[in-house]
Design a protein around this motif. Structure first.
Motif, mmCIF file in Angstrom:
data_model
loop_
_atom_site.group_PDB
_atom_site.id
_atom_site.type_symbol
_atom_site.label_atom_id
_atom_site.label_comp_id
_atom_site.label_asym_id
_atom_site.label_seq_id
_atom_site.Cartn_x
_atom_site.Cartn_y
_atom_site.Cartn_z
ATOM 1 N N TRP A 68 -9.612 -1.354 -11.629
ATOM 2 C CA TRP A 68 -8.914 -0.103 -11.332
ATOM 3 C C TRP A 68 -9.072 0.894 -12.483
ATOM 4 C CZ3 TRP A 68 -6.366 1.749 -7.055
ATOM 5 C CH2 TRP A 68 -5.616 2.917 -7.244
ATOM 6 N N GLY A 74 1.364 3.217 -3.149
ATOM 7 C CA GLY A 74 0.315 4.173 -3.515
ATOM 8 C C GLY A 74 0.064 5.189 -2.435
ATOM 9 N N LYS A 75 1.060 5.440 -1.591
ATOM 10 C CA LYS A 75 1.012 6.439 -0.524
ATOM 11 C C LYS A 75 -0.116 6.171 0.469
ATOM 12 C CE LYS A 75 3.052 10.007 -3.481
ATOM 13 N NZ LYS A 75 2.908 11.372 -4.052
ATOM 14 N N ASN A 76 -0.406 4.885 0.703
ATOM 15 C CA ASN A 76 -1.395 4.466 1.708
ATOM 16 C C ASN A 76 -2.792 5.016 1.456
ATOM 17 O OD1 ASN A 76 0.076 2.726 3.458
ATOM 18 N ND2 ASN A 76 1.132 4.507 4.284
ATOM 19 N N SER A 77 -3.112 5.330 0.215
ATOM 20 C CA SER A 77 -4.452 5.813 -0.107
ATOM 21 C C SER A 77 -5.454 4.665 -0.029
ATOM 22 C CB SER A 77 -4.472 6.404 -1.518
ATOM 23 O OG SER A 77 -4.223 5.383 -2.483
ATOM 24 N N ALA A 90 -4.901 2.366 -2.906
ATOM 25 C CA ALA A 90 -3.705 1.525 -2.772
ATOM 26 C C ALA A 90 -3.978 0.345 -1.852
ATOM 27 C CB ALA A 90 -2.541 2.353 -2.247
ATOM 28 N N TRP A 91 -4.666 0.615 -0.750
ATOM 29 C CA TRP A 91 -5.036 -0.483 0.146
ATOM 30 C C TRP A 91 -5.987 -1.442 -0.556
ATOM 31 C CZ3 TRP A 91 -3.244 -2.344 4.562
ATOM 32 C CH2 TRP A 91 -2.399 -1.550 5.333
ATOM 33 N N GLN A 96 -8.601 8.966 -3.204
ATOM 34 C CA GLN A 96 -7.211 9.222 -2.830
ATOM 35 C C GLN A 96 -7.040 10.591 -2.180
ATOM 36 O OE1 GLN A 96 -5.005 8.604 -6.425
ATOM 37 N NE2 GLN A 96 -5.080 6.383 -6.299
ATOM 38 N N ALA A 141 0.829 -1.211 0.000
ATOM 39 C CA ALA A 141 0.000 0.000 0.000
ATOM 40 C C ALA A 141 0.862 1.259 0.000
ATOM 41 C CB ALA A 141 -0.921 -0.007 1.210
#
Length: 471
Positions: free
Chosen positions: A271, A163-166, A169-170, A282, A160
């Motif tokens: 996606w 994807g910067k923990n967005s 991304a999770w 995001q 994740a």
């Protein structure tokens, strides 16, 4: 093996989780049992409407007491112990998908007694194997504990972070890594972990209904095919692995790599299709589960929980061992309660109840499923297995196929591939699905629509079917 007599025919006691015993019953009763099973399936489609109706009646009841109730009733209502609406509570009970098949066991058993008497009916119930419901109860409870969730989150957080923990991304990390973990920690455990993480990391951001149902369908399909890298994690594979000599290298070479490709393709397609909505998600702050705001869980506690999880997976065929281990686990949780969240057995018990009902009903459907399997060629069997799985547990489909003598290797592949591909179409298609519905239903207004799930699973099911058919 339990035995009883139906005239001159001995009771068939299968040794599989959903083994067929319908060959021992009269044609009239088999037809009645299938009719009751069909009504139970229809009930699952009606359940969301019943749940919504119960909420409306409860709200009307509360408003009525607030307006014109006695002083005592209003005081009780304010303390959350007020008089309840019986109609609302009854509809709420009937709207719980997890109770459907257990509830329809009552008319099924009554019909069985009417046709064949009490001793034979009890003998049939005793012939059922309830190891899988017991295992799901234990594995769900352990997998949902905070130490295990902390460990799973740490593993998926690695992906994740890309994807910067967005939330998106999770979403991608959970739907990719979680299902593949199912090949090693079993599908029910993977479903529990993935559903809980999706709830806190994705569904908490309130995605659109289309994306929500698409995600649920994608989760169910990915879990169903993601357990095929090994021979012991997916129930439909487990039913035939020993008899057909399928081991982990065989599964990885013939099923596993195709499952990985199908999961990645499905996730990428979703996606791309929902990229605009993911972009808006995001922009939201990352949701932090309440458990993460507390003090950190010591690594030694996490390690011991993982050991209990591993013991349960290792002994999954032997309830005397994994249930015994579970009792020790509950004692350990009590002794370390300052590092634990409260252990809730409600959801695991409901899911186990659902599966137990399905075991009882499923054992009576072989009279029409098995002859159908015998008549089909390779491709018709593949697609037929997908369709049959939507109306019966996929483990039952593959078990019945294992009873067919001298089944060709290509037909063995076709029936198992079809069973795992179709495992996300309905709640009853794959054993872990009820767990996912139970854990995520609150994000769908308290009830998941079977039609919404079917539509959400259609695209990933198609992609998986293509991968398993042509690769």
């Amino acid at each position: 093996m339990a035995c009883s007599a139906f005239g001159s025919v001995p009771l068939f006691a299968a040794d599989a989780v959903t083994g067929d015993a319908s060959q021992s019953f009269s044609t009239s009763f088999n037809s009645a049992a299938t009719l009751i099973f069909g009504l139970a399936i229809l009930h699952t489609f009606v359940a969301p409407r019943l749940m919504k109706l119960s909420h409306r009646l409860e709200q009307e009841h509360t408003e009525s007491i607030s307006r014109s109730g006695t002083a005592v009733e209003q005081a009780e209502l304010a303390s959350a112990r007020g008089p309840v609406s019986f109609k609302a509570e009854l509809l709420h009970f009937l709207g719980e998908i997890e109770v459907v098949f257990g509830l329809w066991v009552i008319p099924l058993f009554a019909t069985m007694v009417w046709f064949h008497g009490w001793p034979a009916s009890v003998a049939y119930l005793e012939s059922r194997n309830f190891i899988e419901p017991l295992f799901v109860l234990v594995i769900m409870t352990i997998a949902a504990t905070r130490p295990v969730m902390v460990c799973a989150q740490a593993a998926m957080a690695t992906f994740a972070k890309l994807g910067k923990n967005s939330a998106g991304a999770w979403w991608f990390a959970i739907l990719t890594v979680g299902p593949l973990l199912g090949s090693f920690i079993t599908e029910p455990a993977a479903m529990t972990i993935s559903a809980l993480l999706l709830g806190t990391r994705f569904f908490a951001h309130k995605p659109s209904s289309k994306l929500a149902y698409g995600t649920l369908g994608l989760l169910f399909v990915n879990i169903s095919i993601g357990g095929t890298l090994t021979h012991f994690a997916a129930p439909p594979v487990l039913m035939v692995a020993s008899k057909w000599g399928w081991n982990t290298p065989f599964m990885a070479a013939n099923f596993g790599w195709k499952a990985i490709i199908a999961i990645l393709l499905s996730n990428i397609v979703f996606w791309i299709f929902f990229r605009r909505e993911f972009s808006s998600l995001q922009g939201l702050p990352a949701h932090t589960p309440a458990s993460e705001t507390r003090r950190r869980t010591p690594k030694r506690i996490i390690f011991i929980h993982v050991l209990f999880l591993g013991w349960t997976v290792f002994t999954n065929h032997y309830p005397i061992l994994f249930v015994g281990g579970f009792l020790f686990f509950l004692g350990f949780v009590k002794a370390t309660s300052h590092h634990q969240d409260d252990v809730s057995l409600r959801t695991p018990l409901l899911v186990a109840f659902f599966l137990a009902g399905l075991v009882i009903h499923g054992g009576l459907q072989g009279w029409w499923i098995e002859p159908l399997i015998r008549r089909l060629a390779e491709k018709p069997l593949f697609f037929g297995s997908i369709v049959l799985t939507a109306f019966n547990d996929n483990a039952a489909i593959t078990y019945l196929a294992s009873l067919v003598p001298d089944l060709a290797d290509n037909l063995k592949y076709a029936v198992v591939a079809g069973a795992v591909v179709g495992g996300g179409l309905t709640v009853i298609a794959n054993a872990p699905n009820p767990a996912g519905v139970s854990l995520l239903s609150r994000y769908f207004g308290g009830a998941v629509s079977p039609l919404g799930l079917l539509l959400g699973a259609a695209v990933p099911t198609t992609i998986a079917a293509i991968c398993f058919l042509i690769l």
